[in-house]
Scaffold this motif. Structure first.
Motif, PDB file in Angstrom:
ATOM      1  N   LEU A 151      72.769  56.578  29.632  1.00  0.00           N
ATOM      2  CA  LEU A 151      73.619  57.597  30.250  1.00  0.00           C
ATOM      3  C   LEU A 151      74.680  56.988  31.165  1.00  0.00           C
ATOM      4  CD1 LEU A 151      71.084  60.444  31.092  1.00  0.00           C
ATOM      5  CD2 LEU A 151      72.610  60.240  29.133  1.00  0.00           C
ATOM      6  N   ALA A 152      74.331  55.938  31.894  1.00  0.00           N
ATOM      7  CA  ALA A 152      75.314  55.283  32.769  1.00  0.00           C
ATOM      8  C   ALA A 152      76.409  54.622  31.934  1.00  0.00           C
ATOM      9  CB  ALA A 152      74.636  54.269  33.666  1.00  0.00           C
ATOM     10  N   ALA A 153      76.045  54.029  30.799  1.00  0.00           N
ATOM     11  CA  ALA A 153      77.047  53.412  29.927  1.00  0.00           C
ATOM     12  C   ALA A 153      77.983  54.468  29.338  1.00  0.00           C
ATOM     13  CB  ALA A 153      76.357  52.622  28.816  1.00  0.00           C
ATOM     14  N   VAL A 154      77.408  55.574  28.891  1.00  0.00           N
ATOM     15  CA  VAL A 154      78.234  56.656  28.335  1.00  0.00           C
ATOM     16  C   VAL A 154      79.091  57.273  29.435  1.00  0.00           C
ATOM     17  CG1 VAL A 154      78.143  58.931  27.228  1.00  0.00           C
ATOM     18  CG2 VAL A 154      76.667  57.092  26.418  1.00  0.00           C
ATOM     19  N   ALA A 214      80.352  55.727  32.023  1.00  0.00           N
ATOM     20  CA  ALA A 214      81.470  54.808  32.252  1.00  0.00           C
ATOM     21  C   ALA A 214      82.543  55.004  31.188  1.00  0.00           C
ATOM     22  CB  ALA A 214      80.974  53.365  32.260  1.00  0.00           C
ATOM     23  N   LEU A 215      82.128  55.183  29.958  1.00  0.00           N
ATOM     24  CA  LEU A 215      83.101  55.433  28.889  1.00  0.00           C
ATOM     25  C   LEU A 215      83.790  56.787  29.056  1.00  0.00           C
ATOM     26  CD1 LEU A 215      81.146  54.052  25.802  1.00  0.00           C
ATOM     27  CD2 LEU A 215      83.086  52.997  26.990  1.00  0.00           C
ATOM     28  N   ALA A 216      83.041  57.807  29.490  1.00  0.00           N
ATOM     29  CA  ALA A 216      83.628  59.136  29.697  1.00  0.00           C
ATOM     30  C   ALA A 216      84.651  59.115  30.835  1.00  0.00           C
ATOM     31  CB  ALA A 216      82.527  60.148  29.994  1.00  0.00           C
ATOM     32  N   GLN A 217      84.431  58.255  31.819  1.00  0.00           N
ATOM     33  CA  GLN A 217      85.381  58.163  32.931  1.00  0.00           C
ATOM     34  C   GLN A 217      86.724  57.591  32.481  1.00  0.00           C
ATOM     35  OE1 GLN A 217      85.256  59.320  36.083  1.00  0.00           O
ATOM     36  NE2 GLN A 217      83.317  60.274  35.523  1.00  0.00           N
ATOM     37  N   LEU A 218      86.733  56.922  31.350  1.00  0.00           N
ATOM     38  CA  LEU A 218      88.003  56.414  30.822  1.00  0.00           C
ATOM     39  C   LEU A 218      88.971  57.548  30.499  1.00  0.00           C
ATOM     40  CD1 LEU A 218      86.800  53.534  28.486  1.00  0.00           C
ATOM     41  CD2 LEU A 218      87.902  53.340  30.720  1.00  0.00           C
ATOM     42  N   ALA A 219      88.433  58.731  30.209  1.00  0.00           N
ATOM     43  CA  ALA A 219      89.296  59.877  29.934  1.00  0.00           C
ATOM     44  C   ALA A 219      90.040  60.322  31.188  1.00  0.00           C
ATOM     45  CB  ALA A 219      88.476  61.037  29.382  1.00  0.00           C
ATOM     46  N   PHE A 220      89.497  60.021  32.368  1.00  0.00           N
ATOM     47  CA  PHE A 220      90.119  60.432  33.623  1.00  0.00           C
ATOM     48  C   PHE A 220      90.895  59.301  34.300  1.00  0.00           C
ATOM     49  CE2 PHE A 220      87.492  64.087  33.152  1.00  0.00           C
ATOM     50  CZ  PHE A 220      88.143  65.080  33.862  1.00  0.00           C
ATOM     51  N   VAL A 221      91.025  58.161  33.638  1.00  0.00           N
ATOM     52  CA  VAL A 221      91.736  57.033  34.244  1.00  0.00           C
ATOM     53  C   VAL A 221      93.191  57.389  34.522  1.00  0.00           C
ATOM     54  CG1 VAL A 221      92.601  54.701  33.801  1.00  0.00           C
ATOM     55  CG2 VAL A 221      90.216  55.227  33.429  1.00  0.00           C
ATOM     56  N   ASP A 228      78.632  52.845  37.864  1.00  0.00           N
ATOM     57  CA  ASP A 228      77.855  52.903  36.623  1.00  0.00           C
ATOM     58  C   ASP A 228      77.375  51.517  36.209  1.00  0.00           C
ATOM     59  OD1 ASP A 228      77.893  55.654  36.179  1.00  0.00           O
ATOM     60  OD2 ASP A 228      79.859  55.570  35.208  1.00  0.00           O
ATOM     61  N   ILE A 229      78.231  50.526  36.358  1.00  0.00           N
ATOM     62  CA  ILE A 229      77.842  49.151  36.018  1.00  0.00           C
ATOM     63  C   ILE A 229      76.731  48.675  36.947  1.00  0.00           C
ATOM     64  CG2 ILE A 229      78.655  46.752  35.990  1.00  0.00           C
ATOM     65  CD1 ILE A 229      81.351  47.894  34.966  1.00  0.00           C
ATOM     66  N   LEU A 230      76.823  49.019  38.217  1.00  0.00           N
ATOM     67  CA  LEU A 230      75.779  48.665  39.172  1.00  0.00           C
ATOM     68  C   LEU A 230      74.452  49.352  38.814  1.00  0.00           C
ATOM     69  CD1 LEU A 230      75.242  47.049  41.733  1.00  0.00           C
ATOM     70  CD2 LEU A 230      75.961  49.039  43.040  1.00  0.00           C
ATOM     71  N   VAL A 231      74.515  50.590  38.363  1.00  0.00           N
ATOM     72  CA  VAL A 231      73.313  51.310  37.932  1.00  0.00           C
ATOM     73  C   VAL A 231      72.696  50.624  36.714  1.00  0.00           C
ATOM     74  CG1 VAL A 231      72.500  53.462  36.874  1.00  0.00           C
ATOM     75  CG2 VAL A 231      73.928  53.538  38.910  1.00  0.00           C
ATOM     76  N   ILE A 232      73.538  50.234  35.761  1.00  0.00           N
ATOM     77  CA  ILE A 232      73.019  49.547  34.570  1.00  0.00           C
ATOM     78  C   ILE A 232      72.335  48.247  34.966  1.00  0.00           C
ATOM     79  CG2 ILE A 232      73.700  48.368  32.437  1.00  0.00           C
ATOM     80  CD1 ILE A 232      75.924  50.541  32.191  1.00  0.00           C
ATOM     81  N   TYR A 233      72.944  47.503  35.869  1.00  0.00           N
ATOM     82  CA  TYR A 233      72.313  46.266  36.338  1.00  0.00           C
ATOM     83  C   TYR A 233      70.974  46.559  37.023  1.00  0.00           C
ATOM     84  CZ  TYR A 233      71.164  42.251  39.130  1.00  0.00           C
ATOM     85  OH  TYR A 233      70.481  41.215  39.697  1.00  0.00           O
ATOM     86  N   GLY A 234      70.980  47.533  37.906  1.00  0.00           N
ATOM     87  CA  GLY A 234      69.758  47.860  38.637  1.00  0.00           C
ATOM     88  C   GLY A 234      68.632  48.326  37.740  1.00  0.00           C
ATOM     89  N   LEU A 235      68.972  49.056  36.690  1.00  0.00           N
ATOM     90  CA  LEU A 235      67.932  49.543  35.773  1.00  0.00           C
ATOM     91  C   LEU A 235      67.450  48.466  34.816  1.00  0.00           C
ATOM     92  CD1 LEU A 235      69.315  53.080  34.891  1.00  0.00           C
ATOM     93  CD2 LEU A 235      67.278  52.557  36.225  1.00  0.00           C
ATOM     94  N   SER A 236      68.308  47.517  34.495  1.00  0.00           N
ATOM     95  CA  SER A 236      67.914  46.524  33.499  1.00  0.00           C
ATOM     96  C   SER A 236      67.353  45.244  34.107  1.00  0.00           C
ATOM     97  CB  SER A 236      69.105  46.179  32.596  1.00  0.00           C
ATOM     98  OG  SER A 236      70.155  45.643  33.378  1.00  0.00           O
ATOM     99  N   ALA A 237      67.813  44.850  35.294  1.00  0.00           N
ATOM    100  CA  ALA A 237      67.385  43.569  35.844  1.00  0.00           C
ATOM    101  C   ALA A 237      66.961  43.658  37.298  1.00  0.00           C
ATOM    102  CB  ALA A 237      68.520  42.554  35.725  1.00  0.00           C
TER     103      ALA A 237
END
Length: 166
Positions: free
Chosen positions: A83-86, A88-95, A109-118
């Motif tokens: 969900l965090a990866a998706v 981040a991609l959805a936020q590209l629509a609002f760039v 979102d990248i920080l969340v992905i890091y925290g959840l994976s490592a």
């Protein structure tokens, strides 16, 4: 259910905050699209109404996953990464509409992905390792306490008597 550790609290809080941010961003897109810098034609795909509805629903889902991560659910970690990866991609629509804000949300979102994976080891592995160490200490103490005591050698028993001459 496991006890939550620092990384779980941190990531769960970030997921809940990002979910709330998406909800607010979605309501703004639904009710006051003129707030954004660009027009609907500059959006990546679809219009503000679609993205507003999607972000409100998506934000609710992220907040619920944050609560599930906080409760220690393993499936929530995996789903949270997706969900965090998706997100981040959805936020590209609002760039184009809010470049700094979208970059900020993508970074979180990248920080969340890091925290959840490592970010943390499983509590079971830590508990098992600590339990094995405790068991080893217990067994060594148990062996030492139950081995046959050795005879203490005193000077009288050693045969090294010195005769005193008087």
């Amino acid at each position: 259910m496991r006890r939550a550790n620092g990384w779980q609290f941190f990531v769960a809080t970030l997921l809940i905050i990002i979910g709330c941010v998406n909800i607010v961003q979605g309501f703004v897109a639904l009710f006051t699209p003129e707030f954004y810098i660009t027009t609907t034609a500059d959006m990546l795909i679809f219009g503000y109404g679609f993205w507003g509805t999607l972000l409100v629903l998506w934000g609710g889902l992220l907040a619920v996953i944050g609560l599930a991560v906080l409760s220690g659910q393993t499936w929530a970690r995996a789903l949270g990464i997706v969900l965090a990866a998706v997100n981040a991609l959805a936020q590209l629509a609002f760039v184009m509409a809010m470049p700094v804000w979208s970059a900020f949300v993508i970074a979180i979102d990248i920080l969340v992905i890091y925290g959840l994976s490592a970010g943390w080891s499983t509590a079971e592995a830590h508990h098992k390792r600590a339990s094995q160490e405790d068991e080893g200490v217990y067994r060594s103490g148990h062996r030492a306490a139950h081995t046959a005591p050795r005879q203490a050698s005193s000077p009288e028993q050693s045969g090294d008597r010195r005769e005193t001459t008087g």
